[in-house]
Design an enzyme around this catalytic site. Structure first.
Site, PDB file in Angstrom:
ATOM      1  N   LYS A 111      46.703  36.040  -9.441  1.00  0.00           N
ATOM      2  CA  LYS A 111      47.286  35.188 -10.442  1.00  0.00           C
ATOM      3  C   LYS A 111      46.884  33.735 -10.243  1.00  0.00           C
ATOM      4  O   LYS A 111      47.006  32.928 -11.142  1.00  0.00           O
ATOM      5  CB  LYS A 111      48.807  35.268 -10.381  1.00  0.00           C
ATOM      6  CG  LYS A 111      49.414  36.583 -10.723  1.00  0.00           C
ATOM      7  CD  LYS A 111      50.929  36.530 -10.564  1.00  0.00           C
ATOM      8  CE  LYS A 111      51.492  37.917 -10.756  1.00  0.00           C
ATOM      9  NZ  LYS A 111      52.925  37.934 -10.479  1.00  0.00           N
ATOM     10  N   GLY A 112      46.428  33.413  -9.076  1.00  0.00           N
ATOM     11  CA  GLY A 112      46.233  32.013  -8.720  1.00  0.00           C
ATOM     12  C   GLY A 112      45.246  31.230  -9.546  1.00  0.00           C
ATOM     13  O   GLY A 112      45.392  30.025  -9.714  1.00  0.00           O
ATOM     14  N   ASP A 117      39.808  30.505   1.825  1.00  0.00           N
ATOM     15  CA  ASP A 117      40.133  30.208   3.219  1.00  0.00           C
ATOM     16  C   ASP A 117      39.327  31.132   4.122  1.00  0.00           C
ATOM     17  O   ASP A 117      38.326  30.727   4.671  1.00  0.00           O
ATOM     18  CB  ASP A 117      41.638  30.205   3.501  1.00  0.00           C
ATOM     19  CG  ASP A 117      42.386  31.370   2.894  1.00  0.00           C
ATOM     20  OD1 ASP A 117      41.812  32.454   2.743  1.00  0.00           O
ATOM     21  OD2 ASP A 117      43.564  31.195   2.584  1.00  0.00           O
ATOM     22  N   LYS A 172      39.521  25.562   1.939  1.00  0.00           N
ATOM     23  CA  LYS A 172      40.256  25.295   3.180  1.00  0.00           C
ATOM     24  C   LYS A 172      39.434  25.598   4.428  1.00  0.00           C
ATOM     25  O   LYS A 172      39.916  25.388   5.539  1.00  0.00           O
ATOM     26  CB  LYS A 172      41.531  26.150   3.211  1.00  0.00           C
ATOM     27  CG  LYS A 172      42.566  25.732   2.205  1.00  0.00           C
ATOM     28  CD  LYS A 172      43.737  26.682   2.102  1.00  0.00           C
ATOM     29  CE  LYS A 172      44.411  27.003   3.384  1.00  0.00           C
ATOM     30  NZ  LYS A 172      45.658  27.777   3.194  1.00  0.00           N
ATOM     31  N   PHE A 178      49.161  25.444   4.735  1.00  0.00           N
ATOM     32  CA  PHE A 178      49.713  26.296   3.696  1.00  0.00           C
ATOM     33  C   PHE A 178      49.962  25.420   2.478  1.00  0.00           C
ATOM     34  O   PHE A 178      50.830  24.552   2.491  1.00  0.00           O
ATOM     35  CB  PHE A 178      51.002  26.984   4.153  1.00  0.00           C
ATOM     36  CG  PHE A 178      51.337  28.156   3.284  1.00  0.00           C
ATOM     37  CD1 PHE A 178      50.909  29.421   3.629  1.00  0.00           C
ATOM     38  CD2 PHE A 178      52.046  27.979   2.108  1.00  0.00           C
ATOM     39  CE1 PHE A 178      51.196  30.511   2.800  1.00  0.00           C
ATOM     40  CE2 PHE A 178      52.334  29.052   1.287  1.00  0.00           C
ATOM     41  CZ  PHE A 178      51.908  30.318   1.635  1.00  0.00           C
ATOM     42  N   ASP A 228      50.611  29.699  -4.408  1.00  0.00           N
ATOM     43  CA  ASP A 228      52.031  30.011  -4.387  1.00  0.00           C
ATOM     44  C   ASP A 228      52.535  30.335  -2.992  1.00  0.00           C
ATOM     45  O   ASP A 228      51.765  30.566  -2.066  1.00  0.00           O
ATOM     46  CB  ASP A 228      52.308  31.217  -5.288  1.00  0.00           C
ATOM     47  CG  ASP A 228      51.836  32.521  -4.671  1.00  0.00           C
ATOM     48  OD1 ASP A 228      52.667  33.427  -4.481  1.00  0.00           O
ATOM     49  OD2 ASP A 228      50.633  32.655  -4.369  1.00  0.00           O
ATOM     50  N   ARG A 272      53.453  27.848  -8.224  1.00  0.00           N
ATOM     51  CA  ARG A 272      52.151  27.909  -8.892  1.00  0.00           C
ATOM     52  C   ARG A 272      52.017  26.847  -9.986  1.00  0.00           C
ATOM     53  O   ARG A 272      50.928  26.347 -10.241  1.00  0.00           O
ATOM     54  CB  ARG A 272      51.924  29.279  -9.540  1.00  0.00           C
ATOM     55  CG  ARG A 272      51.660  30.396  -8.594  1.00  0.00           C
ATOM     56  CD  ARG A 272      51.247  31.644  -9.376  1.00  0.00           C
ATOM     57  NE  ARG A 272      51.341  32.849  -8.590  1.00  0.00           N
ATOM     58  CZ  ARG A 272      50.403  33.299  -7.760  1.00  0.00           C
ATOM     59  NH1 ARG A 272      49.300  32.619  -7.596  1.00  0.00           N
ATOM     60  NH2 ARG A 272      50.583  34.414  -7.100  1.00  0.00           N
TER      61      ARG A 272
END
Length: 178
Positions: A42-43, A102, A130, A152, A159, A165
């Site tokens: 969903k990001g 990441d 990241k 984080f 999220d 989000r």
């Protein structure tokens, strides 16, 4: 679990500038190609919408894939496809869009999968990177919005347990002990 929002990593103005820059870079690299843009849900949905509008092109096919490798704030190390593409990628140029890289696990998996499906070329665009110096997760990212700290992060599609989000900035989230 309790949490506390910490400092802002990307402001709305930073995000707007990176969207415009990356849209120009993608347009230049893919000017003569019809493009299939695949958002990793969903990001990626906010990043994808902003970037597609900034690209101002009409030769773009949009699709989505929903994959999972996280439970809460930890990666399981295993990719599961929750919702697959509807678009045939054979012979097409594909742009994978995700909000963050990441470890590179998800993007490496998707790039290899899309190549196996016959994509002519697979590009990757991430809003945030990241990864630390010297570590690329065995995946090359073609378009990077911003290099960010390996913390984080939440906001702009990222999220914590489906929350945060929709924030228009990116912030560090500190998880506090219960």
């Amino acid at each position: 679990m309790e949490y506390k929002l910490q400092q802002t990593v990307l402001t709305p103005e930073d995000i707007q500038a990176m969207v415009q820059r990356v849209a120009s870079e993608i347009n230049a690299a893919t000017a003569d190609e019809e493009l299939v843009v695949v958002g990793v849900m969903k990001g990626a949905y906010i990043w994808m919408a902003d970037l597609l509008r900034a690209m101002d092109r009409h030769d773009v096919i949009m699709d989505y894939i929903d994959v999972s490798s996280y439970v809460g704030d930890h990666s399981t190390g295993h990719i599961t496809i929750q919702r697959d593409l509807k678009t045939d990628l054979a012979g097409k140029t594909v742009l994978i869009m995700d909000e963050v890289v990441d470890s590179g696990l998800t993007l490496r998996y998707l790039k290899a999968d899309f190549e196996q499906r016959g994509a002519k070329r697979v590009y990757i665009a991430v809003a945030t990177d990241k990864r630390q110096d010297g570590f690329n997760g065995d995946v090359d990212v073609d378009f990077v919005g911003a290099k960010v700290p390996n913390e984080f992060l939440v906001g702009y599609g990222m999220d914590y347990n489906e929350n945060f989000r929709n924030m228009d900035s990116v912030k560090i989230l500190e998880l506090l002990a219960d």
